[in-house]
Design a protein around this motif. Structure first.
Motif, mmCIF file in Angstrom:
data_model
loop_
_atom_site.group_PDB
_atom_site.id
_atom_site.type_symbol
_atom_site.label_atom_id
_atom_site.label_comp_id
_atom_site.label_asym_id
_atom_site.label_seq_id
_atom_site.Cartn_x
_atom_site.Cartn_y
_atom_site.Cartn_z
ATOM 1 N N UNK A 1 81.091 -67.321 8.814
ATOM 2 C CA UNK A 1 81.560 -65.972 7.985
ATOM 3 C C UNK A 1 83.072 -65.423 8.071
ATOM 4 N N UNK A 2 83.394 -65.528 9.420
ATOM 5 C CA UNK A 2 84.565 -65.253 9.699
ATOM 6 C C UNK A 2 85.790 -66.062 9.051
ATOM 7 N N UNK A 3 85.437 -67.176 8.784
ATOM 8 C CA UNK A 3 86.334 -68.120 8.394
ATOM 9 C C UNK A 3 86.069 -67.931 6.701
ATOM 10 N N UNK A 4 85.286 -67.637 6.127
ATOM 11 C CA UNK A 4 85.247 -67.172 4.779
ATOM 12 C C UNK A 4 85.826 -65.748 4.564
ATOM 13 N N UNK A 5 85.806 -65.096 5.638
ATOM 14 C CA UNK A 5 86.605 -63.701 5.469
ATOM 15 C C UNK A 5 88.049 -64.087 5.493
ATOM 16 N N UNK A 6 88.660 -64.896 6.551
ATOM 17 C CA UNK A 6 89.892 -65.095 6.585
ATOM 18 C C UNK A 6 90.754 -65.941 5.160
ATOM 19 N N UNK A 7 89.593 -66.326 4.356
ATOM 20 C CA UNK A 7 90.260 -66.878 3.133
ATOM 21 C C UNK A 7 90.346 -65.875 2.082
ATOM 22 N N UNK A 8 89.924 -64.514 2.286
ATOM 23 C CA UNK A 8 90.223 -63.637 1.479
ATOM 24 C C UNK A 8 88.678 -63.041 0.619
ATOM 25 N N UNK A 9 87.719 -63.865 0.863
ATOM 26 C CA UNK A 9 86.278 -63.478 0.436
ATOM 27 C C UNK A 9 85.685 -62.643 1.371
ATOM 28 N N UNK A 10 85.994 -61.388 1.478
ATOM 29 C CA UNK A 10 85.559 -60.583 2.394
ATOM 30 C C UNK A 10 84.150 -60.271 1.886
ATOM 31 N N UNK A 11 83.839 -59.823 0.733
ATOM 32 C CA UNK A 11 82.428 -59.556 0.394
ATOM 33 C C UNK A 11 81.459 -60.513 0.605
ATOM 34 N N UNK A 12 81.699 -61.887 0.190
ATOM 35 C CA UNK A 12 80.836 -62.614 0.615
ATOM 36 C C UNK A 12 80.488 -63.147 1.951
ATOM 37 N N UNK A 13 81.660 -62.889 2.819
ATOM 38 C CA UNK A 13 81.756 -63.016 4.335
ATOM 39 C C UNK A 13 80.736 -62.025 4.757
ATOM 40 N N UNK A 14 80.653 -60.539 4.325
ATOM 41 C CA UNK A 14 79.882 -59.645 4.929
ATOM 42 C C UNK A 14 78.299 -59.733 4.437
ATOM 43 N N UNK A 15 78.187 -60.288 3.116
ATOM 44 C CA UNK A 15 76.740 -60.467 2.668
ATOM 45 C C UNK A 15 76.330 -61.473 3.492
ATOM 46 N N UNK A 16 76.796 -62.556 4.123
ATOM 47 C CA UNK A 16 76.314 -63.708 4.685
ATOM 48 C C UNK A 16 76.171 -63.184 6.488
ATOM 49 N N UNK A 17 76.910 -62.273 6.836
ATOM 50 C CA UNK A 17 76.682 -61.755 8.082
ATOM 51 C C UNK A 17 75.488 -60.717 8.048
ATOM 52 N N UNK A 18 75.143 -59.987 6.897
ATOM 53 C CA UNK A 18 73.974 -59.135 6.709
ATOM 54 C C UNK A 18 72.724 -60.036 6.666
ATOM 55 N N UNK A 19 72.887 -61.315 6.006
ATOM 56 C CA UNK A 19 71.813 -61.997 5.683
ATOM 57 C C UNK A 19 70.970 -62.617 6.809
ATOM 58 N N UNK A 20 71.647 -62.591 8.210
ATOM 59 C CA UNK A 20 71.220 -63.155 9.222
ATOM 60 C C UNK A 20 70.327 -62.201 10.078
ATOM 61 N N UNK A 21 70.200 -60.997 9.568
ATOM 62 C CA UNK A 21 69.640 -59.770 10.334
ATOM 63 C C UNK A 21 68.087 -60.405 10.726
ATOM 64 N N UNK A 22 67.220 -61.279 9.964
ATOM 65 C CA UNK A 22 65.887 -61.628 10.625
ATOM 66 C C UNK A 22 66.089 -62.399 11.728
ATOM 67 N N UNK A 23 67.068 -62.890 12.213
ATOM 68 C CA UNK A 23 67.193 -63.469 13.378
ATOM 69 C C UNK A 23 67.252 -62.693 14.615
ATOM 70 N N UNK A 24 67.448 -61.177 14.465
ATOM 71 C CA UNK A 24 66.999 -60.403 15.617
ATOM 72 C C UNK A 24 65.585 -59.966 15.595
ATOM 73 N N UNK A 25 64.909 -60.276 14.682
ATOM 74 C CA UNK A 25 63.233 -59.909 14.617
ATOM 75 C C UNK A 25 62.464 -60.347 15.829
#
Length: 405
Positions: free
Chosen positions: A294-318
């Protein structure tokens, strides 16, 4: 969740010399070990929250023979395990992150063994790759799978990610040399880095978005793994060009991301059926890899996409804290903690999520070779503050304002 998971690895029972240690895993494996590679994934958080202990342990790391093992055992105080190819990159990142975050540039001139200073060790780690080349090629040969990803039998020899890391180390060291007024050394480091970067690009599979390893006999074998994606972008983004970056992101979205996690290795890879371990294979991912991808995607300028990817992994904390790895979706669970094939319940890779949030959303990524300046941060679909950030001898607050998606 990332910080709490990391705190599960805090140990205060290894003796007075090292009163606080963050071991790499628990409760079954590596319970007294600090792996250099795993530790580097939470370098910024460590430098912010425990700089004194970090500095003390970095001295220990530097004084160890990092080419003879992969971790320090804090019970025996010896280096253990086989050599990991990422050791130089990891130690370099840890030291330069500590210097950048704390501003302790005097550390670079501190002697570690005899007259050998920290800056001398950085030079050695940044240029160790030259001992692994076969001229006229500049590509370093990192050996077999045991030195790299262990579970992927085709990710061997001249691996793209580890060679790209060498480019980043040399350019980072060049910035430090320039800051110290050592222009000639900086110029030579940048020249060598540019030459190596150009040769690394020959490993890219044109039009496909993934990379190939060059074997000892000169043949190339394609490997569809996430490590080349996020490492080449982090280490040599400006060398890649817009078309390669677009193709690389398309590959990751097409073959690696799942709705709530990441596959480290694509199911379309020729070794997918051989590499099934949860951390680096086709069944799931090491817990640091989704954050770094996700950080690499953020670094390419696709910030919205990167944040959505980070949010998508929330089930891993369950299922509790982050661990060594998670499997991708099953019929019952969107993501599942991996506990077979040597995977552990707790792992310091968990710190990568806090690390990436600091460096991307809040833009806090100081480098040893330049002064970091806070900027008006903005992120799509996010608003928040990072309070009591210790930098430059002061406590500051970074405010992030929401922007339109």
């Amino acid at each position: 969740g990332s910080v709490l998971s990391l705190l599960c690895l805090e140990r205060t029972n290894f003796g007075p010399q090292f009163p606080r240690v963050f071991v790499t895993a628990s409760p079954r494996w590596a319970t007294s070990l600090m792996y250099f590679w795993d530790t580097s994934f939470f370098a910024t958080a460590w430098a912010l929250l425990d700089p004194a202990a970090m500095k003390q342990q970095l001295k220990l790391f530097l004084a160890s023979n990092i080419h003879s093992g992969y971790a320090i055992d804090f019970l025996s105080m010896k280096i253990v395990g086989p050599w990991y190819s990422a050791n130089d990159y990891s130690i370099f990142r840890l030291v330069t992150t500590y210097v950048g975050v704390t501003g302790d540039r005097q550390f670079l001139d501190e002697p570690i063994q005899g007259d050998k200073k920290v800056i001398d060790y950085l030079e050695e780690t940044a240029l160790f790759w030259r001992t692994l080349t076969k001229p006229p090629s500049l590509l370093a040969n990192y050996g077999d799978a045991s030195n790299l990803l262990e579970t992927v039998p085709t990710y061997i020899n001249c691996a793209p990610a580890m060679n790209a890391a060498n480019v980043w180390m040399m350019r980072s060291l060049a910035k430090i040399r320039s800051l110290r007024g050592e222009a000639d050394q900086a110029r030579e480091l940048n020249r060598l880095a540019g030459a190596l970067a150009a040769e690394i690009l020959s490993l890219y599979v044109n039009g496909q978005g993934f990379w190939a390893c060059e074997l000892t006999d000169g043949k190339k074998v394609e490997v569809r793994h996430c490590i080349d994606f996020f490492t080449t972008i982090a280490a040599m983004k400006d060398d890649l060009g817009a078309q390669r970056i677009e193709e690389m992101i398309a590959f990751v979205n097409r073959e690696l991301w799942t709705p709530h996690w990441l596959r480290a290795l694509s199911l379309r890879d020729g070794a997918a059926n051989l590499a099934t371990r949860g951390d680096h294979g086709s069944t799931g991912s090491y817990d640091a890899w989704p954050a770094l991808t996700a950080e690499a995607i953020f670094q390419t300028g696709r910030k919205s996409e990167a944040l959505e990817r980070l949010r998508s992994v929330v089930p891993a904390t369950h299922e509790g804290p982050f661990g060594q790895s998670h499997y991708v979706a099953t019929e019952t669970y969107p993501v599942r903690k991996a506990l077979s094939y040597g995977q552990d319940y707790f792992a310091s890779a968990s710190g990568a999520f806090a690390e990436v949030i600091l460096r991307t959303v809040f833009g806090f990524a100081p480098e040893a070779g330049e002064e970091w300046q806070p900027v008006a941060a903005a992120a799509p679909g996010f608003e928040g503050q990072l309070r009591n950030l210790r930098y430059g001898g002061k406590l500051m607050t970074i405010s992030v304002h929401e922007t339109k998606r």
